[in-house]
Design a protein around this motif. Sequence first.
Motif, PDB file in Angstrom:
ATOM      1  N   ASN A 291      40.023  39.610  38.822  1.00 42.29           N
ATOM      2  CA  ASN A 291      39.608  38.770  40.049  1.00 42.29           C
ATOM      3  C   ASN A 291      39.304  39.709  41.027  1.00 42.29           C
ATOM      4  OD1 ASN A 291      39.577  37.432  42.701  1.00 42.29           O
ATOM      5  ND2 ASN A 291      40.672  35.346  41.649  1.00 42.29           N
ATOM      6  N   LEU A 393      36.976  29.647  37.680  1.00 39.06           N
ATOM      7  CA  LEU A 393      36.166  31.185  37.802  1.00 39.06           C
ATOM      8  C   LEU A 393      34.932  30.845  38.942  1.00 39.06           C
ATOM      9  CD1 LEU A 393      34.269  31.923  34.080  1.00 39.06           C
ATOM     10  CD2 LEU A 393      35.591  32.890  35.671  1.00 39.06           C
ATOM     11  N   ILE A 426      30.963  36.670  39.677  1.00 35.67           N
ATOM     12  CA  ILE A 426      32.219  35.869  39.066  1.00 35.67           C
ATOM     13  C   ILE A 426      33.299  36.561  39.378  1.00 35.67           C
ATOM     14  CG2 ILE A 426      30.998  34.335  38.024  1.00 35.67           C
ATOM     15  CD1 ILE A 426      32.035  35.982  35.007  1.00 35.67           C
ATOM     16  N   CYS A 427      33.663  38.427  39.014  1.00 38.21           N
ATOM     17  CA  CYS A 427      35.036  38.914  39.156  1.00 38.21           C
ATOM     18  C   CYS A 427      34.806  39.075  41.486  1.00 38.21           C
ATOM     19  CB  CYS A 427      34.690  39.836  38.545  1.00 38.21           C
ATOM     20  SG  CYS A 427      33.129  41.251  39.154  1.00 38.21           S
TER      21      CYS A 427
END
Length: 503
Positions: A291, A393, A426-427
Amino acid sequence: MKKFISFFIIIFLFVNGCVEKKVSNNKIKRESNSIIYGTIKNTTTLNMFDDSQQKDEELQQALFDGLVKKDSRGNIIPSLAEKFENNKDHTVYKFKIRNNAKWSNGEEITAEDFKVFFSQIMAKDFINSFDYELFCIFGLENYRKGLKDFSNVAIKDLDKHTLEIRLNYPCSYFLDIISNPRYSLRDINDNLYQWEKNFKNIKFSGAYKILQINNKNIVLKKNDNYWGKAQVYNDIIEVTKYNNSEELMAAFKAQKIDIFKDPLINEISRLINNNEIYQQEINYTKALIFNSKRSNLADLRFKKDINQSIDRKKICTDVLNSTAIPIEVKYKEDAKTGSLERRDYSNKKITLIYLNNSEDKRVCEKIALDLKKIKNFNVELLGCSNDEFNKKLNKNNYDMALVELKKDSSREYYLNKYSSKNPLNICNFRSLEYDALLYKAKLEKDKSKKGNILNKCEEILKEEFPVLELYKKKLYISKIKDVDLETNYYGDLLLDKIRFEQL
């Protein structure tokens, strides 16, 4: 004494007959020319655009067709559009709808149906987690924001069977986008959300329609109005839901089901020896994502140390029983940073989330063990349900996550998933240089020059490290011996292509 023995034999035969009858009743009553497919997927919607809902792409592909789709090698092939073409700049796409394309109720499928479909899924109030993908279509972003009506969108029905889509800029992977099952044609309404209750009111555009739903069983019947019905092998497909892989394996052994995916790892060798398995290398990888919004993960050296610590080969051989292929990622070492053993991460504590199934749990436990090589580094494991995992997420409530990445056949399409403008990133990877290169590649018409630009994008990902690929998955499908089957590029089981070798 003889009477007693005779009486005993009668009782034995009676009891034995009852036992045999009970075993027989364990098997599902099979419809003529039907296949029984076991699954643990819990489909909550046929909408496909709300990313918080659970979806089943295999069921979706059986019930609905799109303009185009991908074959097993990732090539774009016709579906409801029998022909398609684009101009040299990849800014205008034309699709010729089949003359014999019909809905399951017998109504004709036309180019206007696709116009309506796109207007529905991009309407301002419609929940669509993937709207960004279609902003390349001229006028569609303004329509989505409620600034213009759909007449200003460059999706036109030139005639009854010809659909034209014009883009804002060249997009060589536009067909890759719309080949996704979420863009299969359907009438967007509440029936898709309440599909188990209202399935009789749904118009289907694919090979099958839903005949009935009983508890955990979904019975699919061949759509007699389907344009390709001659290539649909089975009249009936029964989809039966189970809670986990252990239940699926038990049901297969008891002959309750004919096919299921992802058997228990310790059963694979036996299934191979019995000729009861289908194997395929698929275009999915397992990876750790970081993240990038978390400041404690901003240290590039730290992420490289994690990469160095994880023994992928041991994961594939010891944990996964050689059912996966390791992906080794190497980086240039900086001599000034010192060795892994000398670095101290006393203040580092992160949480690694994963889907709470036996395979992912064992992989993460091995990763946690490997990370003990890093001095004073602490990692906490957290197994999540599907809903919990997706929520974490989507809300960036994680440090690291073990995820499955779909490797698209179009390299440019895949690399665009890491654009800072892409909500599907998503990251949360952010790089101005990377975004600038993607934009440059988008406008570049020369294939060789475009390829060089994309190479630079890949180098940035390799150095900045938003994703750490671990291994490439192999697909295993358990099946009874006399059944043949086919899968697509992503390993989805094509329900309309399952067939008995000899009927």
